[in-house]
Scaffold this motif. Structure first.
Motif, mmCIF file in Angstrom:
data_model
loop_
_atom_site.group_PDB
_atom_site.id
_atom_site.type_symbol
_atom_site.label_atom_id
_atom_site.label_comp_id
_atom_site.label_asym_id
_atom_site.label_seq_id
_atom_site.Cartn_x
_atom_site.Cartn_y
_atom_site.Cartn_z
ATOM 1 N N ASP A 99 0.827 -1.211 0.000
ATOM 2 C CA ASP A 99 0.000 0.000 0.000
ATOM 3 C C ASP A 99 0.864 1.266 0.000
ATOM 4 O OD1 ASP A 99 -2.627 1.409 0.452
ATOM 5 O OD2 ASP A 99 -1.620 1.952 2.307
ATOM 6 N N HIS A 135 0.973 4.208 -2.819
ATOM 7 C CA HIS A 135 0.747 5.637 -2.530
ATOM 8 C C HIS A 135 1.890 6.493 -3.072
ATOM 9 C CE1 HIS A 135 -2.855 5.712 -0.065
ATOM 10 N NE2 HIS A 135 -2.428 4.659 0.601
ATOM 11 N N HIS A 178 -8.273 -3.443 -0.769
ATOM 12 C CA HIS A 178 -8.584 -2.450 -1.817
ATOM 13 C C HIS A 178 -7.372 -2.377 -2.730
ATOM 14 C CE1 HIS A 178 -5.718 0.202 0.112
ATOM 15 N NE2 HIS A 178 -6.308 -0.078 1.259
ATOM 16 N N THR A 228 -4.364 0.109 -4.469
ATOM 17 C CA THR A 228 -3.674 1.382 -4.246
ATOM 18 C C THR A 228 -2.802 1.740 -5.448
ATOM 19 O OG1 THR A 228 -3.512 0.821 -1.905
ATOM 20 C CG2 THR A 228 -2.224 2.707 -2.655
ATOM 21 N N HIS A 286 -6.155 5.395 -3.235
ATOM 22 C CA HIS A 286 -6.756 4.091 -3.536
ATOM 23 C C HIS A 286 -7.655 4.221 -4.763
ATOM 24 C CE1 HIS A 286 -6.473 3.249 1.071
ATOM 25 N NE2 HIS A 286 -5.299 3.363 0.501
HETATM 26 ZN ZN ZN Z 1 -3.562 3.079 1.616
#
Ligand code: ZN
Length: 385
Positions: free
Chosen positions: A276, A280, A319, A321, A345
């Motif tokens: 993640d 980002h 989810h 990202t 996301h």
């Molecule tokens: Zn995140």
């Protein structure tokens, strides 16, 4: 004259603003990135026993991991991943109660508790009431429970399974919740918020009083052969994949061997936490290192499951990202060319891979909350018999 000068100023400002917007966007997302994996690993073909009674369940979460991450990593490793051994594959819809694009708080809470909740909540419903996680369910069924992650323990995914808060940013309160969490084995980072706290509590001492052993290094942890363990060897996150080697796989297998001493079996959550972060920051290099490290951890866990009857391994995500897109590359050379479309996301169904006993239950399209209910169903079947 006066009006003309205002007009000229506005025109100049808007041109600069336009350039800034365009430049900013191209800096963040538009750039094509190329990555070549220099040390591909071999993958064995594994065989599981899908029929029978489920004894142990291991839920593995790649934070922010979509099919695009998996397919890109598969290309980088020359067309091989341990994940390819999955017996069944499904797709999970990740939206949360109040937003289309979820976060690890609400996304992980759906997996841990079977309920969609509000954005940024961890282990609570939309009214802030605590939800029982799969770790608590395991304890209610006289099973053991544990977690192993590469992030700080106040991060949303581990907190979804052990803590309860409407705000994932309440870091000190989240850490304090571990004292009462239904876990027998914990491995993760974040030692700095266990001591020297504004509330003067020493969380390590409180855990010790609850019967936990507190190894401070991997060496200390590796020597433990029984009992409850709470291992937090790093002040924040664990080191980068190149520095930590196969630490996540070692810490996971250690936990599984300890938890498996319970004849009633165990539930364990293992997270590849840093995927993640590099989604980002749009860092393809570190993102691929993390994804490939997570796949090798999946391999170690699947091999353990192959040797231990009645074990189910589920690998999924909370989810996506980064809006990662694979646009080119070379399968023979392990080269991938990708672009990101956001530093946040995105909304897409995420894959669910299942291996071992009960895996057939995980095919199809379903809500993220169904993963919890399928696991609960399998564990309660065992008790009913
Ligand atoms: Zn995140």
């Amino acid at each position: 004259m006066h009006i003309k000068s205002i007009y000229l100023r506005l025109l100049t400002l808007s041109i600069f603003y336009g350039l800034f917007i365009q430049y900013g966007h191209s800096q963040q997302y538009g750039k094509m990135q190329t990555y070549t994996y220099s040390q591909p690993y071999t993958v064995d073909s594994l065989h599981s026993q899908m029929e029978g009674e489920v004894k142990n369940v291991i839920l593995m979460i790649g934070d922010g991991m979509s099919l695009m991450h998996v397919y890109t990593a598969w290309t980088a490793n020359r067309g091989h991943l341990w994940l390819d051994n999955a017996d069944a594959v499904g797709l999970s819809k990740t939206y949360c109660l109040d937003r289309l694009i979820t976060d690890s708080g609400a996304g992980g809470t759906a997996l841990s508790s079977g309920q969609k909740t509000t954005y940024h909540s961890v282990g609570v419903d939309s009214l802030g009431r605590p939800l029982e996680s799969l770790c608590t369910l395991a304890h209610q069924l006289d099973m053991s429970a544990g977690i192993a992650v590469t992030c700080r323990l106040w991060d949303a995914t581990p907190a979804d399974f052990c803590c309860h808060n409407v705000d994932r940013e309440e870091e000190l309160d989240l850490i304090a919740d571990y004292v009462d969490a239904d876990v027998d084995y914990v491995f993760g980072g974040g030692a700095k918020l266990f001591v020297n706290r504004p509330d003067k509590r020493n969380i390590f001492e409180e855990l010790e009083a609850k019967g936990f052993q507190l190894p401070k290094t991997w060496d200390e942890l590796s020597k433990i052969t029984s009992g409850k363990v709470f291992a937090v060897p790093y002040p924040k996150d664990t080191p980068l994949p190149k520095e930590r080697g196969d630490l996540l796989a070692r810490a996971s297998i250690k936990g599984m061997n300890l938890l498996n001493q319970n004849p009633n079996g165990f539930f364990m959550m293992i997270e590849g936490s840093q995927l993640d972060d590099y989604g980002h920051s749009n860092n393809l290099d570190l993102l691929m290192q993390e994804t490939l490290d997570f796949d090798q951890t999946v391999g170690a866990v699947m091999k353990w499951a192959e040797q231990h009857e009645g074990t189910l391994v589920i690998v999924t995500a909370d989810h996506e990202t980064g809006g990662l897109t694979l646009l080119g590359g070379d399968l023979a050379e392990g080269t991938v060319q990708c672009r990101f479309s956001t530093n946040s996301h995105s909304g897409v169904m995420v894959p669910v891979y299942a291996f071992g006993t009960g895996a057939q239950l995980f095919t199809g399209l379903y809500e993220n909350t169904a993963i919890y209910h399928k696991i609960k169903h399998l564990l309660e079947q065992k008790v009913k018999k």
